[in-house]
Write an enzyme that holds these catalytic residues in place. Structure first.
Site, PDB file in Angstrom:
ATOM      1  CG  ASN A 107      -1.759   1.223   1.343  1.00  0.00           C
ATOM      2  OD1 ASN A 107      -1.794   2.039   0.426  1.00  0.00           O
ATOM      3  ND2 ASN A 107      -2.443   1.372   2.472  1.00  0.00           N
ATOM      4  CE  LYS A 140      -0.299   3.198   4.774  1.00  0.00           C
ATOM      5  NZ  LYS A 140      -0.194   3.281   6.233  1.00  0.00           N
ATOM      6  CG  HIS A 170      -6.031   1.720   5.046  1.00  0.00           C
ATOM      7  ND1 HIS A 170      -5.583   2.675   5.934  1.00  0.00           N
ATOM      8  CD2 HIS A 170      -5.014   0.841   4.880  1.00  0.00           C
ATOM      9  CE1 HIS A 170      -4.331   2.366   6.275  1.00  0.00           C
ATOM     10  NE2 HIS A 170      -3.966   1.266   5.656  1.00  0.00           N
ATOM     11  CD  GLU A 227      -3.105   5.385   6.680  1.00  0.00           C
ATOM     12  OE1 GLU A 227      -3.068   5.515   5.446  1.00  0.00           O
ATOM     13  OE2 GLU A 227      -2.191   4.841   7.330  1.00  0.00           O
ATOM     14  CD  GLU A 266      -3.383  -2.559   7.155  1.00  0.00           C
ATOM     15  OE1 GLU A 266      -2.240  -2.745   6.702  1.00  0.00           O
ATOM     16  OE2 GLU A 266      -4.054  -1.548   6.903  1.00  0.00           O
ATOM     17  N   GLY A 296       2.390   2.363  10.976  1.00  0.00           N
ATOM     18  CA  GLY A 296       3.318   3.490  10.897  1.00  0.00           C
ATOM     19  C   GLY A 296       3.968   3.848  12.218  1.00  0.00           C
ATOM     20  CB  SER A 317       5.123  -1.562  12.089  1.00  0.00           C
ATOM     21  OG  SER A 317       4.695  -0.229  12.354  1.00  0.00           O
TER      22      SER A 317
HETATM   23  P1  13P Z   1       2.906   0.554   7.714  1.00  0.00           P
HETATM   24  O1  13P Z   1       3.450  -0.700   7.118  1.00  0.00           O
HETATM   25  O2  13P Z   1       3.618   1.795   7.229  1.00  0.00           O
HETATM   26  O3  13P Z   1       2.762   0.477   9.198  1.00  0.00           O
HETATM   27  O4  13P Z   1       1.410   0.707   7.127  1.00  0.00           O
HETATM   28  C1  13P Z   1       0.558  -0.379   7.213  1.00  0.00           C
HETATM   29  C2  13P Z   1      -0.647  -0.100   6.399  1.00  0.00           C
HETATM   30  O5  13P Z   1      -1.446   0.755   6.729  1.00  0.00           O
HETATM   31  C3  13P Z   1      -0.808  -0.856   5.147  1.00  0.00           C
HETATM   32  O6  13P Z   1      -2.086  -0.684   4.625  1.00  0.00           O
END
Ligand code: 13P
Length: 250
Positions: A9, A11, A96, A98, A168, A174, A213
């Site tokens: 991903n 982002k 997701h 976010e 997740e 993150g 992470s």
């Molecule tokens: P990170 O791997 O940066 O923690 O992000 C995970 C994520 O949100 C993947 O969709």
């Protein structure tokens, strides 16, 4: 045995030129492996780069990070599943954290988006996970079950059976904190049980990915965890060398 899934991903990173440079490095070094598939979720403006570069690679797929639940119409700034499918996407991330946390996406909207993805012929990846306060309050399994049921509510059993789920935990995204294999195993088992309760034994075929992470150092242990069928990776998927190490793991 299910094929392992390694999903990147990106982002809000990787403009078309960056995506092209990444893929030149990656595709040069990554040859098809029978036991795994690689999925890229670039920002929408770079989707065409991934689609074009991977056209000959049936082991690699491209998807969008978000979609609108209507098929078309006056929704300035939005992308429908049908538009993404027309641009070559095969997959879609839905719900997701976010989107849920920063853009106020509700469980009900997540359900509508799942149905829209399936209508357009995309394989949806339903993302679920608890916040830190929900975990500390002992609500993890309840939250994840609620998100799952809402996300899958509008799907026929056959569509549920061909969907993908990603666990997740919000507190691991993150932050450099990952769930321990034991934490992940518990939640992955609970997710599998909810899916089986919805559609019976064939629910066992639904891949359940872990995200939060994930990096080259912890990916082996996570993939060795019971019920973890692959990983959904943010930050560590932005560097081609690190991503190569991750997709070769397990
Ligand atoms: P990170 O791997 O940066 O923690 O992000 C995970 C994520 O949100 C993947 O969709």
């Amino acid at each position: 045995m299910k094929a392992r899934l390694f999903a990147a991903n990106w982002k809000m990173h990787q403009a078309p030129a960056d995506a092209a440079a990444f893929l030149r490095t990656f595709l040069d070094q990554y040859t098809r492996q029978q036991d795994r598939r690689v999925l890229f979720f670039p920002p929408a403006v770079s989707l065409h780069v991934v689609v074009d570069a991977t056209r000959e690679r049936s082991d690699i797929g491209a998807g969008i990070q978000n979609l609108h639940w209507e098929d078309k119409g006056a929704f300035t700034g939005e992308t429908s599943a049908a538009l993404a499918r027309g641009a070559g996407a095969r997959y879609a991330l839905v719900g997701h954290s976010e989107r849920r946390q920063l853009f106020g996406e509700t469980d009900a909207q997540t359900g509508l988006k799942m149905a829209a993805a399936v209508r357009a012929g995309l394989t949806p990846v339903l993302c679920v996970g608890e916040t830190l306060s929900e975990r500390e309050a002992g609500e993890t399994l309840g939250v994840v079950a609620r998100q799952l049921r809402a996300g899958l509510a509008g799907l026929e059993p056959s569509a549920v059976a061909s969907a993908i789920v990603a666990y997740e935990p919000v507190w691991a995204i993150g932050t450099g904190r990952t769930a321990t294999p034991a934490d992940a195993a518990e939640v992955h088992q609970a997710i599998a049980a909810v899916i089986r309760a919805l559609i019976g034994e064939r629910g066992g075929a639904v891949p359940i990915l872990y995200g939060g992470s994930v990096n080259r150092s912890n990916v082996e242990a996570l993939l060795a965890t019971d019920g973890v069928d692959g990983v959904l990776v943010g930050g560590a998927s932005l560097d081609a060398e690190q991503w190569l190490a991750i997709v070769r793991a397990g």
